[in-house]
Write a protein that holds these residues in place. Structure first.
Motif, PDB file in Angstrom:
ATOM      1  N   SER A   1       0.731  -1.253  -0.167  1.00  0.00           N
ATOM      2  CA  SER A   1       0.058  -0.155  -0.100  1.00  0.00           C
ATOM      3  C   SER A   1       0.729   1.259   0.008  1.00  0.00           C
ATOM      4  CB  SER A   1      -0.936   0.123   1.272  1.00  0.00           C
ATOM      5  OG  SER A   1      -1.868   0.995   1.137  1.00  0.00           O
ATOM      6  N   PHE A   2       1.963   1.303  -0.817  1.00  0.00           N
ATOM      7  CA  PHE A   2       2.813   2.516  -0.953  1.00  0.00           C
ATOM      8  C   PHE A   2       2.944   2.876  -2.227  1.00  0.00           C
ATOM      9  CE2 PHE A   2       6.841   0.755  -2.359  1.00  0.00           C
ATOM     10  CZ  PHE A   2       6.386  -0.682  -2.210  1.00  0.00           C
ATOM     11  N   THR A   3       3.364   4.018  -2.478  1.00  0.00           N
ATOM     12  CA  THR A   3       3.856   4.641  -3.668  1.00  0.00           C
ATOM     13  C   THR A   3       5.517   5.331  -3.493  1.00  0.00           C
ATOM     14  OG1 THR A   3       3.341   6.079  -5.725  1.00  0.00           O
ATOM     15  CG2 THR A   3       2.916   6.884  -3.455  1.00  0.00           C
ATOM     16  N   VAL A   4       5.982   5.367  -4.646  1.00  0.00           N
ATOM     17  CA  VAL A   4       7.318   5.922  -4.353  1.00  0.00           C
ATOM     18  C   VAL A   4       7.493   7.360  -5.241  1.00  0.00           C
ATOM     19  CG1 VAL A   4       8.215   3.744  -4.139  1.00  0.00           C
ATOM     20  CG2 VAL A   4       8.032   4.555  -6.585  1.00  0.00           C
TER      21      VAL A   4
ATOM     22  N   ASN B   1      12.035  16.114  -2.000  1.00  0.00           N
ATOM     23  CA  ASN B   1      13.168  16.907  -1.525  1.00  0.00           C
ATOM     24  C   ASN B   1      14.499  16.293  -2.340  1.00  0.00           C
ATOM     25  OD1 ASN B   1      12.444  19.284  -0.584  1.00  0.00           O
ATOM     26  ND2 ASN B   1      12.086  17.776   1.374  1.00  0.00           N
ATOM     27  N   GLY B   2      14.387  15.478  -3.416  1.00  0.00           N
ATOM     28  CA  GLY B   2      15.553  15.119  -4.233  1.00  0.00           C
ATOM     29  C   GLY B   2      15.676  13.723  -3.567  1.00  0.00           C
ATOM     30  N   ARG B   3      15.210  13.165  -2.435  1.00  0.00           N
ATOM     31  CA  ARG B   3      15.399  11.854  -2.231  1.00  0.00           C
ATOM     32  C   ARG B   3      14.480  10.764  -2.135  1.00  0.00           C
ATOM     33  NH1 ARG B   3      20.725  11.633   0.662  1.00  0.00           N
ATOM     34  NH2 ARG B   3      21.725  13.540  -0.172  1.00  0.00           N
ATOM     35  N   HIS B   4      14.739   9.676  -2.810  1.00  0.00           N
ATOM     36  CA  HIS B   4      13.456   8.864  -3.139  1.00  0.00           C
ATOM     37  C   HIS B   4      12.991   8.069  -1.851  1.00  0.00           C
ATOM     38  CE1 HIS B   4      13.378   8.902  -7.213  1.00  0.00           C
ATOM     39  NE2 HIS B   4      14.344   9.402  -7.044  1.00  0.00           N
ATOM     40  N   ALA B   5      11.698   8.211  -1.705  1.00  0.00           N
ATOM     41  CA  ALA B   5      11.157   7.774  -0.410  1.00  0.00           C
ATOM     42  C   ALA B   5       9.680   7.076  -0.847  1.00  0.00           C
ATOM     43  CB  ALA B   5      10.443   9.104   0.404  1.00  0.00           C
ATOM     44  N   MET B   6       9.284   6.233   0.208  1.00  0.00           N
ATOM     45  CA  MET B   6       8.128   5.303   0.163  1.00  0.00           C
ATOM     46  C   MET B   6       6.918   6.456   0.964  1.00  0.00           C
ATOM     47  SD  MET B   6       9.408   1.449   0.762  1.00  0.00           S
ATOM     48  CE  MET B   6      10.138   1.833   2.244  1.00  0.00           C
ATOM     49  N   ILE B   7       5.652   6.227   0.193  1.00  0.00           N
ATOM     50  CA  ILE B   7       4.716   7.060   0.792  1.00  0.00           C
ATOM     51  C   ILE B   7       3.374   6.366   0.817  1.00  0.00           C
ATOM     52  CG2 ILE B   7       3.415   9.244   0.141  1.00  0.00           C
ATOM     53  CD1 ILE B   7       6.034   9.808  -1.950  1.00  0.00           C
ATOM     54  N   PRO B   8       2.889   6.356   1.817  1.00  0.00           N
ATOM     55  CA  PRO B   8       1.746   5.555   2.185  1.00  0.00           C
ATOM     56  C   PRO B   8       0.427   5.959   0.992  1.00  0.00           C
ATOM     57  CG  PRO B   8       2.145   6.595   3.957  1.00  0.00           C
ATOM     58  CD  PRO B   8       3.169   7.163   3.104  1.00  0.00           C
ATOM     59  N   LEU B   9       0.022   5.045   0.357  1.00  0.00           N
ATOM     60  CA  LEU B   9      -1.024   5.332  -0.795  1.00  0.00           C
ATOM     61  C   LEU B   9      -2.125   6.543  -0.270  1.00  0.00           C
ATOM     62  CD1 LEU B   9      -1.449   1.989  -2.523  1.00  0.00           C
ATOM     63  CD2 LEU B   9      -0.519   4.032  -3.404  1.00  0.00           C
ATOM     64  N   GLN B  10      -2.487   6.401   1.066  1.00  0.00           N
ATOM     65  CA  GLN B  10      -3.457   7.268   1.286  1.00  0.00           C
ATOM     66  C   GLN B  10      -3.236   8.713   1.226  1.00  0.00           C
ATOM     67  OE1 GLN B  10      -2.615   5.092   3.866  1.00  0.00           O
ATOM     68  NE2 GLN B  10      -2.343   5.971   5.722  1.00  0.00           N
ATOM     69  N   ASP B  11      -1.812   8.989   1.679  1.00  0.00           N
ATOM     70  CA  ASP B  11      -1.314  10.433   1.632  1.00  0.00           C
ATOM     71  C   ASP B  11      -1.383  11.056  -0.126  1.00  0.00           C
ATOM     72  OD1 ASP B  11      -0.506   9.817   3.901  1.00  0.00           O
ATOM     73  OD2 ASP B  11       1.311  11.274   3.495  1.00  0.00           O
ATOM     74  N   VAL B  12      -1.519   9.993  -1.002  1.00  0.00           N
ATOM     75  CA  VAL B  12      -1.567  10.614  -2.390  1.00  0.00           C
ATOM     76  C   VAL B  12      -2.889  10.144  -3.031  1.00  0.00           C
ATOM     77  CG1 VAL B  12       0.700  10.714  -3.009  1.00  0.00           C
ATOM     78  CG2 VAL B  12      -0.283   8.806  -3.252  1.00  0.00           C
ATOM     79  N   ALA B  13      -3.809   9.343  -2.292  1.00  0.00           N
ATOM     80  CA  ALA B  13      -5.158   8.971  -3.324  1.00  0.00           C
ATOM     81  C   ALA B  13      -5.984   9.928  -2.950  1.00  0.00           C
ATOM     82  CB  ALA B  13      -5.313   7.486  -2.892  1.00  0.00           C
ATOM     83  N   GLY B  14      -6.517  10.387  -3.937  1.00  0.00           N
ATOM     84  CA  GLY B  14      -7.693  11.498  -3.710  1.00  0.00           C
ATOM     85  C   GLY B  14      -7.276  12.836  -3.362  1.00  0.00           C
ATOM     86  N   GLN B  15      -5.973  13.184  -3.774  1.00  0.00           N
ATOM     87  CA  GLN B  15      -5.403  14.540  -3.388  1.00  0.00           C
ATOM     88  C   GLN B  15      -4.765  14.896  -4.620  1.00  0.00           C
ATOM     89  OE1 GLN B  15      -3.827  15.161   0.668  1.00  0.00           O
ATOM     90  NE2 GLN B  15      -4.430  12.876   0.856  1.00  0.00           N
TER      91      GLN B  15
END
Ligand code: ATP
Ligand code: MG
Length: 468
Positions: free
Chosen positions: A411-414, A418-432
């Motif tokens: 359940s993450f996206t990438v 700030n120039g560093r690759h990170a894993m981001i929870p899907l709910q932080d980007v879904a629907g926004q």
């Protein structure tokens, strides 16, 4: 009191909000909801291969985080969101031989999709010795509609990064959660790599949630694809810079046309349904643009402060005019479209054509002869292969997704924060949705490059109120 957060400052500060972990965006792992007996603890073959070459800092510490904000105002302590750094972990949650990975591409085209498919395949194969990788054809519905899955290997994906589009095909609509879960079970899929935009990400979040609910050992990773650059949190999306680059050809052609005829007006419509990033960056890069209109900027055509009066003034000064308009700009001026596509997105009316007609009518009334050219390069811009910087970027995205999924994250996206690759929870980007802030410094750079006024409304006070 804004300052830029360097590692030294970060270490010397003991800002309780940072240190407490309050703003850590954690990501679910298979280890969290499955019994330990189901999760092997396997030494990461990717890191041992690399250490063998003498690089011993390849492992990512589980505690490495990336901060969203590096410009910090100590008075506004709400900015400390931080994300887990992407990269290989020492221990992984899958034995390479038991991985059955699937890659699917959904939504509109974007330069670089094939590069992501290629790097997912090559990375799984070479870094993790995975031998079972399939491509789902034609978007979400390809999971279950009987189209045979495409077996992928470094041989089958060789050279595809030089092609535009997606070798797997794409579609809108056709998201059926039950049927997709059925296909996951039937085919024994345990890693999903889902490439797509906002709609696709919502679908990915629903699949990931259902897999967790049903205790399926499936890692769901999304690689965000949006040519419009409208995904929040990440610095920018893949294919975006290629689109900005490719758009230059249309802008240059329109500029040439405009300068070679008396009172030449070139209008170029670029992508950007809800966010005007492509139009803004393409205009900033081009420097010949006289006016850029984006969805975030309400405008009027008539009246002393309207667009037409500004075009007329510029024609008097320069003899030509280059107008860039994002597809979602000025939709309030057009009769609302009631059409929707198969994914439920509202179809937009053509603002470029509308502006052409309205400006022509204005100059007819004023008895001024103009020569108007309208260029819509949308599909040409979308369909090209990625430029060099996007090729490199796509490869890192693919690797981040693989490392995360192999380590058991789901359940993450990438993407780069700030120039560093990170894993981001899907709910932080879904629907926004990320939008251009027309009170921000990039837009003010745009205004100083084009020389257009900050508002085309005849009552500017209302404008501020509307966009705030
Ligand atoms: P883009 O907008 O960049 O073209 P997108 O991913 O937003 O990409 P869509 O056509 O909107 O493109 O959606 C792609 C897929 O995601 C479709 O198959 C659609 O059915 C599915 N989808 C869209 N919205 C949702 C949702 N809310 N829940 C589940 N699936 C969704
Ligand atoms: Mg979309």
């Amino acid at each position: 009191a804004d300052f830029i957060l360097s590692p030294e400052i970060y270490q010397s500060l003991s800002i309780s909000d940072i240190d407490s972990g309050r703003y850590l965006k954690s990501i679910p792992r298979l280890q969290d909801f499955l019994p330990a007996s189901q999760i092997p603890r396997v030494c990461n073959p990717a890191t041992s291969k690399v250490s063998f070459r003498g690089l011993d800092n390849y492992d990512t510490s589980p505690n490495d985080v990336v901060l969203k904000q590096t410009v910090i105002n100590p008075d506004k302590r709400r900015n400390f969101a931080r994300y887990l750094r992407a990269g290989p972990r020492s221990w992984i949650a899958f034995r390479p031989e038991e991985v059955r990975a699937a890659i699917v591409t959904c939504g509109g085209l974007c330069p670089g999709i094939n590069t992501v498919i290629r790097e997912l395949t090559d990375g799984l194969w070479h870094l993790y010795d995975v031998r079972s990788i399939v491509g789902i054809r034609g978007g979400y519905r390809g999971f279950y509609n009987g189209t045979p899955y495409l077996e992928l290997s470094p041989r089958t994906v060789d050279g595809i990064h030089r092609l535009g589009g997606t070798i797997l095909g794409s579609s809108r609509g056709g998201f059926d959660l039950e049927q997709i879960l059925g296909a996951i079970r039937r085919h024994g899929l345990n890693q999903l790599y889902i490439i797509g935009g906002d709609g696709t990400i919502r679908g990915a979040a629903a699949i990931a949630e259902a897999c967790m609910r049903e205790r399926l050992r499936v890692s769901v990773a999304s690689i965000p694809k949006t040519i419009d650059n409208d995904i929040p949190v990440i610095d920018h999306s893949f294919g975006f810079m290629t689109a900005v680059e490719e758009a230059q050809r249309a802008l240059n052609a329109a500029h040439v046309e405009a300068t070679c005829f008396p009172n030449g007006i070139g209008i170029v419509r670029l992508m950007g349904r809800n966010s005007g990033f492509i139009a803004m960056y393409a205009s900033l890069a081009n420097r010949d643009v006289d006016c850029c209109l984006i969805p975030e900027l309400p405008f009027e055509i008539e009246g002393p402060n309207g667009l037409a009066a500004f075009v007329e003034k510029r024609l008097q000064e320069n003899g030509h005019f280059l107008l860039v308009v994002a597809e979602g700009a000025g939709q309030d001026l057009l009769a609302a479209s009631t059409e929707i596509d198969a994914s439920g997105n509202r179809k937009f009316n053509d603002i470029g054509l509308y502006l052409k007609e309205r400006l022509q009518a204005y100059f007819n009334r004023e008895n001024i002869e103009v020569s108007m050219k309208y260029i819509d390069p949308t599909y040409m811009v979308r369909a090209v292969p990625a430029t060099a910087s996007d090729q490199m970027y796509c490869a890192v995205l693919a690797h981040s997704a693989i490392h995360g999924a192999m380590a058991g994250f789901t359940s993450f996206t990438v993407g780069p924060v700030n120039g560093r690759h990170a894993m981001i929870p899907l709910q932080d980007v879904a629907g926004q949705q990320q939008r251009v802030d027309i009170r921000d410094r990039t837009w003010s750079r745009l205004l100083s490059s084009t020389g257009q006024p900050s508002s085309f409304l005849n009552q500017p006070a209302a404008a501020l109120h509307q966009t705030a």
